[in-house]
Design a protein around this motif. Structure first.
Motif, mmCIF file in Angstrom:
data_model
loop_
_atom_site.group_PDB
_atom_site.id
_atom_site.type_symbol
_atom_site.label_atom_id
_atom_site.label_comp_id
_atom_site.label_asym_id
_atom_site.label_seq_id
_atom_site.Cartn_x
_atom_site.Cartn_y
_atom_site.Cartn_z
ATOM 1 N N ALA A 158 0.860 -1.388 -0.223
ATOM 2 C CA ALA A 158 -0.184 0.210 0.302
ATOM 3 C C ALA A 158 0.658 1.472 0.529
ATOM 4 O O ALA A 158 2.047 1.284 -0.269
ATOM 5 N N GLN A 159 0.558 3.089 -0.179
ATOM 6 C CA GLN A 159 0.534 3.702 -0.031
ATOM 7 C C GLN A 159 1.423 3.913 0.798
ATOM 8 O O GLN A 159 -0.196 4.050 2.054
ATOM 9 N N THR A 160 2.297 4.789 1.371
ATOM 10 C CA THR A 160 2.707 5.580 2.628
ATOM 11 C C THR A 160 2.892 6.863 2.751
ATOM 12 O O THR A 160 2.811 7.179 2.156
ATOM 13 N N GLN A 161 1.925 6.583 4.147
ATOM 14 C CA GLN A 161 1.693 8.145 4.535
ATOM 15 C C GLN A 161 2.285 8.874 5.937
ATOM 16 O O GLN A 161 2.051 8.071 6.622
ATOM 17 N N PHE A 162 3.431 9.873 5.698
ATOM 18 C CA PHE A 162 4.019 10.206 6.449
ATOM 19 C C PHE A 162 3.254 11.154 7.765
ATOM 20 O O PHE A 162 2.816 12.199 7.319
ATOM 21 N N GLY A 163 4.198 10.828 8.764
ATOM 22 C CA GLY A 163 3.546 12.047 9.080
ATOM 23 C C GLY A 163 4.443 12.402 10.714
ATOM 24 O O GLY A 163 5.233 11.411 11.436
ATOM 25 N N ILE A 164 4.098 13.316 11.840
ATOM 26 C CA ILE A 164 4.023 13.434 13.311
ATOM 27 C C ILE A 164 3.586 13.611 14.169
ATOM 28 O O ILE A 164 2.053 13.659 13.686
ATOM 29 N N LYS A 165 3.635 13.591 15.628
ATOM 30 C CA LYS A 165 3.135 13.028 16.366
ATOM 31 C C LYS A 165 3.651 13.756 17.796
ATOM 32 O O LYS A 165 5.174 13.483 18.775
ATOM 33 N N LEU A 216 8.152 -4.800 26.156
ATOM 34 C CA LEU A 216 7.364 -5.496 25.308
ATOM 35 C C LEU A 216 5.784 -4.654 25.981
ATOM 36 O O LEU A 216 5.815 -4.651 27.210
ATOM 37 N N ALA A 217 5.213 -4.144 24.958
ATOM 38 C CA ALA A 217 3.758 -3.712 25.495
ATOM 39 C C ALA A 217 2.644 -4.064 24.779
ATOM 40 O O ALA A 217 3.127 -4.075 23.295
ATOM 41 N N ALA A 218 1.015 -3.666 25.695
ATOM 42 C CA ALA A 218 0.433 -4.362 24.673
ATOM 43 C C ALA A 218 -0.331 -3.018 24.659
ATOM 44 O O ALA A 218 -0.458 -2.154 25.302
ATOM 45 N N ALA A 219 -1.162 -2.260 22.971
ATOM 46 C CA ALA A 219 -1.284 -1.192 23.224
ATOM 47 C C ALA A 219 -2.210 -0.936 22.269
ATOM 48 O O ALA A 219 -2.649 -1.435 21.727
ATOM 49 N N VAL A 220 -3.120 0.227 22.422
ATOM 50 C CA VAL A 220 -4.405 0.760 21.924
ATOM 51 C C VAL A 220 -4.339 1.889 21.526
ATOM 52 O O VAL A 220 -3.928 2.905 22.508
ATOM 53 N N GLN A 221 -5.004 2.219 20.376
ATOM 54 C CA GLN A 221 -4.873 3.593 20.101
ATOM 55 C C GLN A 221 -6.227 4.516 19.681
ATOM 56 O O GLN A 221 -6.695 3.620 18.518
ATOM 57 N N ALA A 222 -6.615 5.753 19.931
ATOM 58 C CA ALA A 222 -8.074 6.156 19.611
ATOM 59 C C ALA A 222 -7.346 7.510 18.261
ATOM 60 O O ALA A 222 -6.349 7.909 18.768
ATOM 61 N N THR A 223 -8.297 7.416 17.224
ATOM 62 C CA THR A 223 -7.530 8.811 16.083
ATOM 63 C C THR A 223 -8.662 9.557 15.858
ATOM 64 O O THR A 223 -9.393 8.675 14.932
ATOM 65 N N TYR A 224 -8.947 10.655 16.248
ATOM 66 C CA TYR A 224 -9.669 11.532 15.118
ATOM 67 C C TYR A 224 -9.208 12.469 14.668
ATOM 68 O O TYR A 224 -8.726 13.155 15.247
ATOM 69 N N MET A 225 -9.053 12.671 13.032
ATOM 70 C CA MET A 225 -9.043 13.706 11.808
ATOM 71 C C MET A 225 -9.752 14.778 12.210
ATOM 72 O O MET A 225 -10.877 14.441 11.856
ATOM 73 N N ILE A 226 -8.674 16.426 13.061
ATOM 74 C CA ILE A 226 -10.121 17.440 13.168
ATOM 75 C C ILE A 226 -9.674 17.680 11.309
ATOM 76 O O ILE A 226 -10.805 17.910 11.094
ATOM 77 N N THR A 227 -9.297 18.056 11.075
ATOM 78 C CA THR A 227 -9.039 18.303 9.101
ATOM 79 C C THR A 227 -8.470 17.124 8.527
ATOM 80 O O THR A 227 -7.780 16.219 9.086
ATOM 81 N N ASP A 228 -7.559 17.139 7.255
ATOM 82 C CA ASP A 228 -7.390 16.199 6.994
ATOM 83 C C ASP A 228 -6.093 15.736 6.911
ATOM 84 O O ASP A 228 -5.425 14.338 6.770
ATOM 85 N N GLY A 229 -5.227 17.336 7.253
ATOM 86 C CA GLY A 229 -3.818 17.036 7.997
ATOM 87 C C GLY A 229 -3.903 16.308 9.317
ATOM 88 O O GLY A 229 -2.934 15.752 10.175
ATOM 89 N N LEU A 230 -5.339 17.177 10.122
ATOM 90 C CA LEU A 230 -3.635 17.050 11.814
ATOM 91 C C LEU A 230 -5.388 16.536 12.449
ATOM 92 O O LEU A 230 -6.142 16.602 12.297
ATOM 93 N N GLY A 231 -5.414 15.614 13.351
ATOM 94 C CA GLY A 231 -5.714 14.482 14.033
ATOM 95 C C GLY A 231 -5.022 15.020 15.819
ATOM 96 O O GLY A 231 -4.724 14.995 16.232
#
Length: 203
Positions: free
Chosen positions: A19-26, A149-164
């Protein structure tokens, strides 16, 4: 279990290569605890407040499924404070500050055009340790396991097309410390909550 998680992460990475890769920062705020750490009965455990910062790479495999991996620096640790005042009139305090490079590997689903929920393993490497043992400061790195080593769960909500907005919880599966703590087995493991912002760049 570790081998199973590693194989699952490898298979997810192979699928993402198609698949196509989309990069970001957080980055944002992190609060952490080390449950299972041995403390005395007259002490109160307090969370450690810190931050996290890093980059992300994500792949949308379909309209429903998404993969994401991240490379982060994240602070962890805890402190406890005695309820009994010391001779100089101050509360006795013990604290442990840790810093990790984290590599979570997530698989998730799109709940809507703007929402994601993801789960997966998180691999951590200890890069920083600082201990304040009731006024005696030291690194204490030799007391810590270098890998986490950890188990993780993450929720993301995109406010705009780029910012979340991101909210992540991770639960350690390995012991944070080596050996005993003042002669008693220390079974403490890292646990943290992270909340902050993410930004995804255009393709």
């Amino acid at each position: 279990m570790k081998r199973t998680l590693f194989i699952a992460a490898l298979l997810l990475c192979c699928a993402a290569a198609q698949a196509q890769t989309q990069f970001g920062i957080k980055g944002g705020f992190a609060a952490s605890w080390i449950p299972g750490t041995v403390i005395n009965g007259d002490e109160v455990v307090k969370p450690h407040n810190s931050f996290y910062l890093g980059g992300t790479a994500s792949w949308e495999l379909s309209d429903l499924f998404v993969l994401q991996t991240e490379l982060l620096y994240a602070g962890k640790g805890y402190s406890d404070r005695s309820r009994v005042r010391s001779e100089v009139g101050l509360y006795d305090k013990y604290s442990r500050t840790l810093g990790y490079l984290q590599l979570p590997v997530f698989a998730g689903i799109n709940l809507s055009d703007k929402g994601y929920i993801m789960v997966g393993p998180e691999f951590g490497y200890l890069v920083y340790s600082n201990k304040n043992d009731y006024g005696v400061k030291s690194s204490g790195r030799e007391e810590c396991n270098p890998f986490n080593l950890a188990a993780a769960v993450q929720a993301t909500y995109m406010i705009t097309d780029g910012l979340g907005l991101d909210l992540k919880f991770d639960w350690g599966l390995t012991k944070t410390f080596r050996g005993d703590y003042y002669g008693v087995e220390n079974t403490g493991h890292n646990m943290s909550v992270q909340i902050g912002l993410c930004y995804r760049f255009d393709y």
